[in-house]
Design a protein around this motif. Structure first.
Motif, PDB file in Angstrom:
ATOM      1  N   LEU A  30       0.850  -1.182   0.000  1.00  0.00           N
ATOM      2  CA  LEU A  30       0.000   0.000   0.000  1.00  0.00           C
ATOM      3  C   LEU A  30       0.888   1.235   0.000  1.00  0.00           C
ATOM      4  O   LEU A  30       1.952   1.238   0.631  1.00  0.00           O
ATOM      5  N   LEU A  31       0.465   2.268  -0.700  1.00  0.00           N
ATOM      6  CA  LEU A  31       1.105   3.575  -0.577  1.00  0.00           C
ATOM      7  C   LEU A  31       0.220   4.405   0.342  1.00  0.00           C
ATOM      8  O   LEU A  31      -0.961   4.604   0.057  1.00  0.00           O
ATOM      9  N   VAL A  32       0.795   4.860   1.455  1.00  0.00           N
ATOM     10  CA  VAL A  32       0.017   5.524   2.506  1.00  0.00           C
ATOM     11  C   VAL A  32       0.525   6.941   2.713  1.00  0.00           C
ATOM     12  O   VAL A  32       1.741   7.155   2.876  1.00  0.00           O
ATOM     13  N   ARG A  33      -0.402   7.900   2.698  1.00  0.00           N
ATOM     14  CA  ARG A  33      -0.049   9.267   3.089  1.00  0.00           C
ATOM     15  C   ARG A  33      -0.058   9.311   4.610  1.00  0.00           C
ATOM     16  O   ARG A  33      -1.104   9.181   5.241  1.00  0.00           O
ATOM     17  N   THR A  34       1.100   9.492   5.187  1.00  0.00           N
ATOM     18  CA  THR A  34       1.210   9.372   6.632  1.00  0.00           C
ATOM     19  C   THR A  34       0.612  10.572   7.362  1.00  0.00           C
ATOM     20  O   THR A  34       0.737  11.708   6.935  1.00  0.00           O
ATOM     21  N   GLU A  35      -0.034  10.268   8.475  1.00  0.00           N
ATOM     22  CA  GLU A  35      -0.575  11.291   9.370  1.00  0.00           C
ATOM     23  C   GLU A  35       0.086  11.222  10.745  1.00  0.00           C
ATOM     24  O   GLU A  35       0.068  12.203  11.490  1.00  0.00           O
ATOM     25  N   ALA A  36       0.635  10.062  11.089  1.00  0.00           N
ATOM     26  CA  ALA A  36       1.353   9.877  12.347  1.00  0.00           C
ATOM     27  C   ALA A  36       2.404   8.794  12.142  1.00  0.00           C
ATOM     28  O   ALA A  36       2.144   7.789  11.479  1.00  0.00           O
ATOM     29  N   ILE A  37       3.582   9.004  12.713  1.00  0.00           N
ATOM     30  CA  ILE A  37       4.714   8.088  12.549  1.00  0.00           C
ATOM     31  C   ILE A  37       5.296   7.798  13.929  1.00  0.00           C
ATOM     32  O   ILE A  37       5.612   8.728  14.679  1.00  0.00           O
ATOM     33  N   GLY A  38       5.441   6.528  14.261  1.00  0.00           N
ATOM     34  CA  GLY A  38       5.981   6.162  15.553  1.00  0.00           C
ATOM     35  C   GLY A  38       7.492   6.239  15.587  1.00  0.00           C
ATOM     36  O   GLY A  38       8.177   5.888  14.618  1.00  0.00           O
ATOM     37  N   VAL A  39       8.038   6.720  16.701  1.00  0.00           N
ATOM     38  CA  VAL A  39       9.477   6.790  16.924  1.00  0.00           C
ATOM     39  C   VAL A  39       9.804   5.800  18.042  1.00  0.00           C
ATOM     40  O   VAL A  39       9.202   5.855  19.110  1.00  0.00           O
ATOM     41  N   THR A  40      10.741   4.907  17.803  1.00  0.00           N
ATOM     42  CA  THR A  40      11.034   3.843  18.749  1.00  0.00           C
ATOM     43  C   THR A  40      12.526   3.743  19.033  1.00  0.00           C
ATOM     44  O   THR A  40      13.362   4.251  18.269  1.00  0.00           O
ATOM     45  N   LEU A  41      12.863   3.070  20.125  1.00  0.00           N
ATOM     46  CA  LEU A  41      14.269   2.828  20.456  1.00  0.00           C
ATOM     47  C   LEU A  41      14.991   2.034  19.369  1.00  0.00           C
ATOM     48  O   LEU A  41      16.142   2.359  19.036  1.00  0.00           O
ATOM     49  N   PRO A  42      14.375   0.989  18.761  1.00  0.00           N
ATOM     50  CA  PRO A  42      15.059   0.313  17.658  1.00  0.00           C
ATOM     51  C   PRO A  42      15.410   1.250  16.497  1.00  0.00           C
ATOM     52  O   PRO A  42      16.483   1.106  15.901  1.00  0.00           O
ATOM     53  N   CYS A  43      14.534   2.210  16.190  1.00  0.00           N
ATOM     54  CA  CYS A  43      14.849   3.186  15.136  1.00  0.00           C
ATOM     55  C   CYS A  43      16.089   3.987  15.498  1.00  0.00           C
ATOM     56  O   CYS A  43      16.988   4.192  14.670  1.00  0.00           O
ATOM     57  N   VAL A  44      16.131   4.455  16.747  1.00  0.00           N
ATOM     58  CA  VAL A  44      17.274   5.251  17.202  1.00  0.00           C
ATOM     59  C   VAL A  44      18.550   4.430  17.126  1.00  0.00           C
ATOM     60  O   VAL A  44      19.601   4.919  16.674  1.00  0.00           O
ATOM     61  N   ARG A  45      18.481   3.173  17.535  1.00  0.00           N
ATOM     62  CA  ARG A  45      19.675   2.322  17.511  1.00  0.00           C
ATOM     63  C   ARG A  45      20.159   2.053  16.091  1.00  0.00           C
ATOM     64  O   ARG A  45      21.368   2.001  15.832  1.00  0.00           O
ATOM     65  N   ARG A  46      19.232   1.896  15.164  1.00  0.00           N
ATOM     66  CA  ARG A  46      19.652   1.636  13.781  1.00  0.00           C
ATOM     67  C   ARG A  46      20.318   2.864  13.169  1.00  0.00           C
ATOM     68  O   ARG A  46      21.249   2.735  12.365  1.00  0.00           O
ATOM     69  N   VAL A  47      19.838   4.058  13.530  1.00  0.00           N
ATOM     70  CA  VAL A  47      20.485   5.274  13.032  1.00  0.00           C
ATOM     71  C   VAL A  47      21.910   5.363  13.564  1.00  0.00           C
ATOM     72  O   VAL A  47      22.825   5.797  12.859  1.00  0.00           O
ATOM     73  N   ARG A  48      22.117   4.906  14.769  1.00  0.00           N
ATOM     74  CA  ARG A  48      23.462   4.903  15.345  1.00  0.00           C
ATOM     75  C   ARG A  48      24.316   3.759  14.808  1.00  0.00           C
ATOM     76  O   ARG A  48      25.524   3.721  15.035  1.00  0.00           O
ATOM     77  N   GLY A  49      23.666   2.798  14.132  1.00  0.00           N
ATOM     78  CA  GLY A  49      24.412   1.674  13.593  1.00  0.00           C
ATOM     79  C   GLY A  49      24.670   0.582  14.598  1.00  0.00           C
ATOM     80  O   GLY A  49      25.496  -0.307  14.361  1.00  0.00           O
ATOM     81  N   ASP A  50      23.953   0.608  15.754  1.00  0.00           N
ATOM     82  CA  ASP A  50      24.223  -0.373  16.790  1.00  0.00           C
ATOM     83  C   ASP A  50      23.003  -1.220  17.133  1.00  0.00           C
ATOM     84  O   ASP A  50      22.914  -1.782  18.217  1.00  0.00           O
ATOM     85  N   GLY A  51      22.057  -1.338  16.206  1.00  0.00           N
ATOM     86  CA  GLY A  51      20.945  -2.252  16.430  1.00  0.00           C
ATOM     87  C   GLY A  51      21.366  -3.683  16.151  1.00  0.00           C
ATOM     88  O   GLY A  51      22.498  -3.950  15.730  1.00  0.00           O
ATOM     89  N   ASN A  52      20.466  -4.610  16.392  1.00  0.00           N
ATOM     90  CA  ASN A  52      20.768  -6.013  16.086  1.00  0.00           C
ATOM     91  C   ASN A  52      21.089  -6.125  14.600  1.00  0.00           C
ATOM     92  O   ASN A  52      20.321  -5.708  13.745  1.00  0.00           O
ATOM     93  N   GLY A  53      22.225  -6.708  14.277  1.00  0.00           N
ATOM     94  CA  GLY A  53      22.628  -6.841  12.883  1.00  0.00           C
ATOM     95  C   GLY A  53      23.256  -5.584  12.318  1.00  0.00           C
ATOM     96  O   GLY A  53      23.526  -5.502  11.121  1.00  0.00           O
ATOM     97  N   GLY A  54      23.504  -4.573  13.191  1.00  0.00           N
ATOM     98  CA  GLY A  54      24.108  -3.339  12.724  1.00  0.00           C
ATOM     99  C   GLY A  54      23.056  -2.351  12.244  1.00  0.00           C
ATOM    100  O   GLY A  54      21.867  -2.510  12.469  1.00  0.00           O
ATOM    101  N   GLY A  55      23.493  -1.311  11.566  1.00  0.00           N
ATOM    102  CA  GLY A  55      22.580  -0.296  11.078  1.00  0.00           C
ATOM    103  C   GLY A  55      22.005  -0.645   9.726  1.00  0.00           C
ATOM    104  O   GLY A  55      22.369  -1.633   9.092  1.00  0.00           O
ATOM    105  N   ASP A  56      21.073   0.180   9.279  1.00  0.00           N
ATOM    106  CA  ASP A  56      20.500  -0.004   7.954  1.00  0.00           C
ATOM    107  C   ASP A  56      21.543   0.337   6.886  1.00  0.00           C
ATOM    108  O   ASP A  56      22.422   1.170   7.102  1.00  0.00           O
ATOM    109  N   PRO A  57      21.457  -0.299   5.688  1.00  0.00           N
ATOM    110  CA  PRO A  57      22.339   0.105   4.592  1.00  0.00           C
ATOM    111  C   PRO A  57      22.141   1.586   4.284  1.00  0.00           C
ATOM    112  O   PRO A  57      21.005   2.083   4.264  1.00  0.00           O
ATOM    113  N   LEU A  58      23.225   2.290   4.032  1.00  0.00           N
ATOM    114  CA  LEU A  58      23.163   3.732   3.824  1.00  0.00           C
ATOM    115  C   LEU A  58      23.049   4.085   2.349  1.00  0.00           C
ATOM    116  O   LEU A  58      23.579   3.378   1.498  1.00  0.00           O
ATOM    117  N   PRO A  59      22.392   5.218   2.031  1.00  0.00           N
ATOM    118  CA  PRO A  59      21.590   6.039   2.944  1.00  0.00           C
ATOM    119  C   PRO A  59      20.268   5.352   3.262  1.00  0.00           C
ATOM    120  O   PRO A  59      19.847   4.442   2.539  1.00  0.00           O
TER     121      PRO A  59
END
Length: 313
Positions: A30-59
């Motif tokens: 589905l393509l969804v026009r967002t109205e609210a987006i959740g911010v979580t600790l896993p998101c923060v950890r992935r931005v830092r590159g220290d989540g499980n399995g490392g960070g997301d591929p960049l960018p």
């Protein structure tokens, strides 16, 4: 459309707002026009590159949960139409005005419910219910919840009490969170730095992990079980499991929602029923504009939130 992107790992200051073309939904999306987006600790950890399995591929675009309005369907999608209001997990990031969501993880938002309520309740509530379902507390068994003031943790506290757990212990970073948790039904509140977390418990729901994992395991009584559903990793000596006859079970919502599809749907209905009746409260700590994603991450990194942090495009 606008989206938040990071091109290197680091703290909140690596997040940038960019202009980008709208994505095209693929099969089952589905393509969804967002109205609210959740911010979580896993998101923060992935931005830092220290989540499980490392960070997301960049960018990468951070995030993983949204609520909004369907604007387009990918091939072979049934059961949804443009104009439907939905909430969903996302697999490709969600800090954006237009997000792709797998149809099988999406659910409709009931009439009268807001997008903010939906994003605060559904994903976090699903995790809390899945953790409790996996733990299956019985009779007089007690439960300890780490990260108890988080978006998932504060719902788990309430749901455990609603399921009849007689003793719910909550572990948090600061004693300042005690009043909030006791109002939600917590029987005991401990802080991570306390020498003792009180009498041992039968079950731990661990939403933090990392260096806290050995403490969480030590809090279990002999024969106890720990449900591990966080992105913080962590290690414990295998002998500690053997000596205490303890178990650790990992939980991911992608696996749970696929293997236990009927139960996942039951949980979704249960969450909205409990919220609608006032027996379950999804607390929202802050609502911030999409452009202030860095500030949202600062709140999470400081462990300052009482409930959910939400971005609004």
């Amino acid at each position: 459309m606008r989206r938040v992107r990071f091109h290197s790992y680091g703290g909140p200051d690596v997040l940038r707002v960019e202009e980008a073309a709208a994505p095209v939904p693929g099969p089952g999306e589905l393509l969804v026009r967002t109205e609210a987006i959740g911010v979580t600790l896993p998101c923060v950890r992935r931005v830092r590159g220290d989540g499980n399995g490392g960070g997301d591929p960049l960018p990468a675009t951070p995030g993983g949960e949204i609520a909004g309005t369907v604007v387009a369907l990918g091939p072979d999608v049934t059961g949804f139409a443009p104009g439907d209001r939905v909430t969903s997990l996302t697999l490709t990031g969600s800090y954006t005005e237009l997000a792709l969501a797998p149809a099988f993880l999406a659910s409709r938002i009931p009439d009268g419910a807001s997008a903010v309520e939906a994003v605060a309740l559904v994903r976090s509530g699903h995790v809390a219910l899945a953790a409790l379902s996996t733990a299956a507390p019985q009779g007089t068994e007690s439960v300890l919840i780490t990260g108890a003031a988080s978006g998932t943790g504060h719902l788990a506290v309430q749901l455990a009490k609603l399921q009849g757990v007689p003793r719910v212990v909550t572990a948090v970073s600061s004693a300042a969170k005690a009043e909030f948790l006791r109002e939600l039904g917590a029987d005991e509140v401990v802080t991570y730095d306390q020498e003792s977390w009180g009498a041992p418990v039968d079950i731990v729901l661990d939403g933090v992990g990392g260096e806290l994992l050995p403490r969480a395991l030590a809090a279990l009584a002999p024969g106890g079980r720990l449900i591990f559903f966080n992105s913080g990793g962590g290690t414990v000596p295998a002998y500690d499991l053997l000596a205490g006859a303890k178990t650790i079970t990992g939980l991911t919502m992608r696996h749970f929602s696929t293997v236990h599809r009927e139960l996942y749907e039951e949980h979704r209905a249960q969450l909205w029923e409990l919220a609608g009746s006032g027996r379950l409260r999804a607390a929202v700590h802050a609502e911030l504009p999409l452009a202030e994603a860095a500030k949202a991450h600062e709140i999470i990194e400081a462990r300052a939130n009482l409930g959910k942090v939400v971005l609004r495009p």
